[in-house]
Write an enzyme that holds these catalytic residues in place. Structure first.
Site, mmCIF file in Angstrom:
data_model
loop_
_atom_site.group_PDB
_atom_site.id
_atom_site.type_symbol
_atom_site.label_atom_id
_atom_site.label_comp_id
_atom_site.label_asym_id
_atom_site.label_seq_id
_atom_site.Cartn_x
_atom_site.Cartn_y
_atom_site.Cartn_z
ATOM 1 N N ASP A 1 -1.244 -5.864 9.411
ATOM 2 C CA ASP A 1 -2.068 -4.536 9.753
ATOM 3 C C ASP A 1 -2.915 -4.899 8.527
ATOM 4 O O ASP A 1 -3.292 -6.302 7.372
ATOM 5 C CB ASP A 1 -1.396 -3.571 7.885
ATOM 6 C CG ASP A 1 -2.075 -2.169 7.657
ATOM 7 O OD1 ASP A 1 -3.053 -2.492 8.126
ATOM 8 O OD2 ASP A 1 -1.609 -1.995 6.648
ATOM 9 N N LYS B 1 -13.470 0.140 5.652
ATOM 10 C CA LYS B 1 -14.124 -0.890 4.484
ATOM 11 C C LYS B 1 -14.830 -1.737 5.512
ATOM 12 O O LYS B 1 -15.810 -2.092 5.004
ATOM 13 C CB LYS B 1 -13.103 -1.911 4.365
ATOM 14 C CG LYS B 1 -11.706 -1.405 3.956
ATOM 15 C CD LYS B 1 -11.634 -0.872 2.944
ATOM 16 C CE LYS B 1 -10.505 0.388 3.028
ATOM 17 N NZ LYS B 1 -9.570 0.838 1.285
ATOM 18 N N TRP C 1 0.822 -1.139 -0.008
ATOM 19 C CA TRP C 1 0.337 0.188 -0.028
ATOM 20 C C TRP C 1 0.752 1.663 0.073
ATOM 21 O O TRP C 1 1.834 1.260 0.914
ATOM 22 C CB TRP C 1 -0.886 -0.137 1.248
ATOM 23 C CG TRP C 1 -1.906 0.632 0.988
ATOM 24 C CD1 TRP C 1 -2.519 1.369 0.895
ATOM 25 C CD2 TRP C 1 -2.055 1.902 2.486
ATOM 26 N NE1 TRP C 1 -3.485 2.333 0.954
ATOM 27 C CE2 TRP C 1 -3.455 2.754 2.082
ATOM 28 C CE3 TRP C 1 -1.430 2.106 3.761
ATOM 29 C CZ2 TRP C 1 -3.289 3.601 2.502
ATOM 30 C CZ3 TRP C 1 -1.810 3.522 4.618
ATOM 31 C CH2 TRP C 1 -2.681 3.971 4.596
#
Ligand code: PLP
Length: 398
Positions: A213, A248, A132
């Site tokens: 993460d 999300k 990311w």
């Protein structure tokens, strides 16, 4: 001239740049696959029913907006621990984990990075290649040197696991390793449970500090299944950090709800860790916002809302899988010379589609379809109405 006169323009965020170009496109049939957001089959960001109901419950007893404690809402932090470590886990019972509510997953990573900068200042940080976009920037801004470990293998469209493991074994003692717990962003390629065991063993043997993460728990196989890797790491002992996000999984992007959990060797050590995490929070933004934390805590701990959330999250997960299957099937018909079977194997919201930079550019210029230059597409932005146009366009640029 002032001290500001010489400041350069910062480079544009590559993903936000796509959205800007998309917004400026006047073609009514334009499609944005460059995003990092889940859209429903109508192309809308959903407002989950579990969120709406939790908000209704909160509105029945409107509360004054006092400050939360520095570490956030206690009920939220406890619910996060159950979700991340698994209900009834020994880590929770032994009070070895501490959790602070954070401003989204990004805020959790930043608190973790600042915390590590205080207590492991000379450590090298390693992120996956690729990762990311913000991982590197976050750790560099906290003062670390950021390196990469091998991860994606374009030739197999999977993980170069031998390379990854070799790189882990070669890292200096005390290095911080950032790992995607599930649903790797941007590639969609995850490692298997057996490979995780090897990773955990290598990290333990090398005296490395794992930082997991987890921004997509529940988007891979299931909530518990995706989170299982955290429990494995925790059981292996040693220091461990976990950032998680509800952006999300609750479709609560703008509420900024996430958390950082840190696991210590004992309850006594954990208490010291929490005291230091609170210092980091205090000097960054003092304490987290109230609303999102309350909504998530209520949804996670009220049985009826919890069931609703699990069903709604399963609905998102299943829809993405269906889109993967449809994408592969339709491309097989329209472009039989090309094999996209790997898209079915990928997990989470994203796919490294294998489209080249030139193909992505042609999709944009000739078809008003926007993807990331690397070929990353957001599968969660595909739907039953736009998929045929996407497939036709891809078949034309291949
Ligand atoms: N980590 C990864 C891998 C992500 O993909 C994202 C969001 O896209 C985040 C962290 C940050 O999540 P949040 O939006 O909650 O800050």
């Amino acid at each position: 001239a002032t001290i500001f006169s010489a400041i350069d323009m910062a480079p544009r965020d590559p993903i936000l740049g796509i959205t800007e170009a998309f917004n400026a496109d006047t073609n009514p049939a334009k499609i944005n696959l460059g995003v990092g957001v889940y859209y429903d089959d109508n192309g809308k960001v959903p407002l989950l029913a579990c969120v709406r109901k939790a908000e209704e419950l909160l509105m029945e007893q409107p509360a004054p907006r006092t400050y939360l404690p520095i570490e956030g809402l206690a009920a939220y932090d406890a619910a996060v621990q159950e979700l991340v470590f698994g209900a009834g886990s020994a880590i929770i019972q032994e009070k070895r984990a501490v959790t602070v509510q954070a401003i989204g997953g990004t805020g959790a990573l930043k608190i973790g990075a600042d915390f590590l900068q205080r207590f492991a200042p000379g450590s090298e940080v390693y992120i996956s290649d690729p990762s990311w976009e913000n991982h590197r920037a976050l750790f560099e801004s906290a003062g670390f040197t950021v390196n990469t470990y091998r991860y994606y293998d374009a030739a197999t469209r999977g993980v170069d696991f031998a390379g990854m493991l070799a790189d882990l074994k070669a890292m200096p003692k005390g290095a911080i390793v950032l790992l995607h717990a599930c649903c790797h962003n941007p590639t969609g390629a995850d490692i298997t449970a057996a490979q995780w065991d090897d990773v955990i063993a290598a990290i333990g043997a090398g005296g490395l500090i794992p930082f997991l993460d987890m921004a997509y728990q529940g988007f891979g196989t299931g909530i518990a299944e995706d989170g299982a890797v955290v429990g494995k790491f925790a059981a292996a002992g040693g220091p461990l950090l976990i950032s998680n996000s509800f952006s999300k999984s609750f479709s609560l992007y703008g509420e900024r709800v996430g958390a950082l959990s840190v696991v210590g060797a004992s309850a006594e050590e954990a208490a010291r860790l929490l005291s230091q995490l609170k210092r980091v929070v205090r000097t960054n933004y003092s304490n987290p916002p109230v609303h999102g934390g309350k909504v998530v805590a209520l949804a996670l701990t009220t049985p009826e809302l919890r069931q609703l959330w699990e069903d709604e999250l399963a609905g998102m997960r299943v829809r993405i899988k269906e889109m993967r299957n449809t994408f592969v099937q339709k491309l097989k018909e329209k472009a039989p010379a090309h094999d996209f079977e790997f898209v079915r194997e990928q997990v989470g919201m994203f796919s490294y589609s294998g489209l080249t930079r030139q193909q992505v550019e042609r999709l944009r210029l000739e078809h008003s379809i926007y993807a990331v230059d690397t070929g990353r597409i957001c599968v969660a932005a595909l739907n039953s109405k736009n998929i045929d146009r996407v497939i036709d366009a891809i078949a034309k640029v291949l």
